[in-house]
Design a protein around this motif. Structure first.
Motif, PDB file in Angstrom:
ATOM      1  N   GLU A  45       0.799  -0.636  -0.220  1.00 15.09           N
ATOM      2  CA  GLU A  45      -0.209  -0.090  -0.003  1.00 15.09           C
ATOM      3  C   GLU A  45       0.801   1.052   0.082  1.00 15.09           C
ATOM      4  O   GLU A  45       0.388   2.426  -0.396  1.00 15.09           O
ATOM      5  N   ALA A  46       1.977   1.371   0.874  1.00 13.15           N
ATOM      6  CA  ALA A  46       2.291   2.722   0.643  1.00 13.15           C
ATOM      7  C   ALA A  46       3.592   2.952  -0.058  1.00 13.15           C
ATOM      8  O   ALA A  46       4.452   4.385  -0.479  1.00 13.15           O
ATOM      9  N   LYS A  47       3.119   1.480  -1.516  1.00 12.19           N
ATOM     10  CA  LYS A  47       4.724   1.947  -2.223  1.00 12.19           C
ATOM     11  C   LYS A  47       3.396   2.611  -3.842  1.00 12.19           C
ATOM     12  O   LYS A  47       4.348   3.606  -4.558  1.00 12.19           O
ATOM     13  N   GLN A  48       2.014   2.154  -3.303  1.00 13.08           N
ATOM     14  CA  GLN A  48       1.012   2.727  -4.079  1.00 13.08           C
ATOM     15  C   GLN A  48       0.519   3.972  -3.704  1.00 13.08           C
ATOM     16  O   GLN A  48       0.032   4.304  -4.947  1.00 13.08           O
ATOM     17  N   GLN A  49       0.980   3.732  -2.694  1.00 14.14           N
ATOM     18  CA  GLN A  49      -0.170   5.819  -2.225  1.00 14.14           C
ATOM     19  C   GLN A  49       0.469   6.449  -1.682  1.00 14.14           C
ATOM     20  O   GLN A  49       1.428   5.649  -1.022  1.00 14.14           O
ATOM     21  N   ASP A  50       0.022   7.814  -1.266  1.00 17.80           N
ATOM     22  CA  ASP A  50       1.101   8.138  -0.359  1.00 17.80           C
ATOM     23  C   ASP A  50       0.009   8.610   0.699  1.00 17.80           C
ATOM     24  O   ASP A  50      -1.192   9.016   0.652  1.00 17.80           O
ATOM     25  N   TYR A  51       0.505   8.325   1.744  1.00 18.64           N
ATOM     26  CA  TYR A  51      -0.035   8.568   2.711  1.00 18.64           C
ATOM     27  C   TYR A  51       0.438   9.885   4.377  1.00 18.64           C
ATOM     28  O   TYR A  51       1.561   9.955   4.375  1.00 18.64           O
ATOM     29  N   ASP A  52       0.069  10.589   4.532  1.00 19.32           N
ATOM     30  CA  ASP A  52       0.357  11.392   6.028  1.00 19.32           C
ATOM     31  C   ASP A  52       0.313  11.221   7.451  1.00 19.32           C
ATOM     32  O   ASP A  52       2.046  11.241   7.521  1.00 19.32           O
ATOM     33  N   LEU A  69       7.969  -1.766   9.609  1.00 23.07           N
ATOM     34  CA  LEU A  69       8.343   0.452   9.527  1.00 23.07           C
ATOM     35  C   LEU A  69       9.663   0.123   8.588  1.00 23.07           C
ATOM     36  O   LEU A  69      10.282   1.024   7.916  1.00 23.07           O
ATOM     37  N   LYS A  70      11.148  -0.057   9.056  1.00 24.66           N
ATOM     38  CA  LYS A  70      12.120  -1.151   7.908  1.00 24.66           C
ATOM     39  C   LYS A  70      12.042  -0.877   6.353  1.00 24.66           C
ATOM     40  O   LYS A  70      12.624  -0.026   5.359  1.00 24.66           O
ATOM     41  N   ARG A  71      11.154  -1.935   5.871  1.00 26.62           N
ATOM     42  CA  ARG A  71      10.756  -1.674   5.129  1.00 26.62           C
ATOM     43  C   ARG A  71      10.136  -0.243   4.210  1.00 26.62           C
ATOM     44  O   ARG A  71      10.407  -0.100   3.599  1.00 26.62           O
ATOM     45  N   ILE A  72       9.366  -0.212   5.075  1.00 23.69           N
ATOM     46  CA  ILE A  72       8.465   1.084   4.777  1.00 23.69           C
ATOM     47  C   ILE A  72       9.638   2.423   4.293  1.00 23.69           C
ATOM     48  O   ILE A  72       9.503   3.244   2.949  1.00 23.69           O
ATOM     49  N   LYS A  73      10.134   2.597   5.027  1.00 22.30           N
ATOM     50  CA  LYS A  73      11.363   3.744   5.426  1.00 22.30           C
ATOM     51  C   LYS A  73      12.547   3.630   4.261  1.00 22.30           C
ATOM     52  O   LYS A  73      12.589   4.549   3.193  1.00 22.30           O
ATOM     53  N   ALA A  74      12.354   2.587   3.718  1.00 23.58           N
ATOM     54  CA  ALA A  74      13.328   1.720   2.796  1.00 23.58           C
ATOM     55  C   ALA A  74      13.086   2.647   1.631  1.00 23.58           C
ATOM     56  O   ALA A  74      14.090   2.831   0.484  1.00 23.58           O
ATOM     57  N   ASP A  75      11.970   2.099   1.241  1.00 20.03           N
ATOM     58  CA  ASP A  75      11.493   3.194   0.109  1.00 20.03           C
ATOM     59  C   ASP A  75      11.015   4.511  -0.003  1.00 20.03           C
ATOM     60  O   ASP A  75      11.033   5.042  -0.860  1.00 20.03           O
ATOM     61  N   ASN A  76      10.620   4.907   0.820  1.00 17.13           N
ATOM     62  CA  ASN A  76      10.411   5.556   1.286  1.00 17.13           C
ATOM     63  C   ASN A  76      10.548   6.865   2.491  1.00 17.13           C
ATOM     64  O   ASN A  76       9.738   6.018   3.343  1.00 17.13           O
ATOM     65  N   PRO A  77      11.291   7.541   2.716  1.00 14.16           N
ATOM     66  CA  PRO A  77      12.414   7.367   3.322  1.00 14.16           C
ATOM     67  C   PRO A  77      12.000   9.030   4.730  1.00 14.16           C
ATOM     68  O   PRO A  77      11.598   8.560   5.598  1.00 14.16           O
TER      69      PRO A  77
END
Length: 146
Positions: A45-52, A69-77
């Motif tokens: 989801e975090a790769k497909q959409q931008d969340y506040d 957390l680690k994986r989401i931050k790796a794709d979107n710091p």
């Protein structure tokens, strides 16, 4: 009643009843909520959409909250992540903050506190985006020979 806030939030928790209840309560306050029940789904989801703000439960089967957390931050710091747990320990809280979590809250979470943290996350994200835009504009102006 609390002031409505417009924010796009991703909730991640393996407890379906908790997820539905929290989603409904946040939506009643004007938030746009997406909800998933696993770390794998959250990463997708975090790769497909931008969340506040992304609110992640620490203890989940499969990929736990820290790995999510680690994986989401790796794709979107710049992702703003708030960790939730019913099993808080100082060690896991410190680890989450080191990995880039913006906050660490204990379940059951007070809705006003969560709303406040989501508001802070949205404001922080807006400041980061504003700074990035200003930096890009400065770079463009440097390359032009007016």
């Amino acid at each position: 009643m609390e002031k409505e806030m417009e924010a796009k939030v991703l909730l991640v928790d393996d407890e379906q009843d908790f997820l539905e209840t929290l989603s409904n309560r946040l939506e009643m306050r004007g938030l746009k909520v997406s909800a998933v029940t696993s770390g794998e789904q959250a990463i997708s989801e975090a790769k497909q959409q931008d969340y506040d703000a992304i609110v992640v439960d620490l203890a989940m089967p499969g990929i736990d909250g820290l790995e999510t957390l680690k994986r989401i931050k790796a794709d979107n710091p710049n992702a703003e992540i708030i960790m939730l747990t019913g099993h808080a320990s100082v060690q896991s809280g410190v680890e989450a903050m080191k990995l880039g979590a913006g906050d660490f809250l204990q379940k059951p979470v007070e809705l006003t506190e969560l709303m406040s943290k989501i508001g802070e996350a949205k404001n922080k994200k807006m400041l980061v985006l504003q700074q990035k835009s200003q930096d890009e504009l400065r770079q463009i102006l440097k390359t032009k020979s007016w």
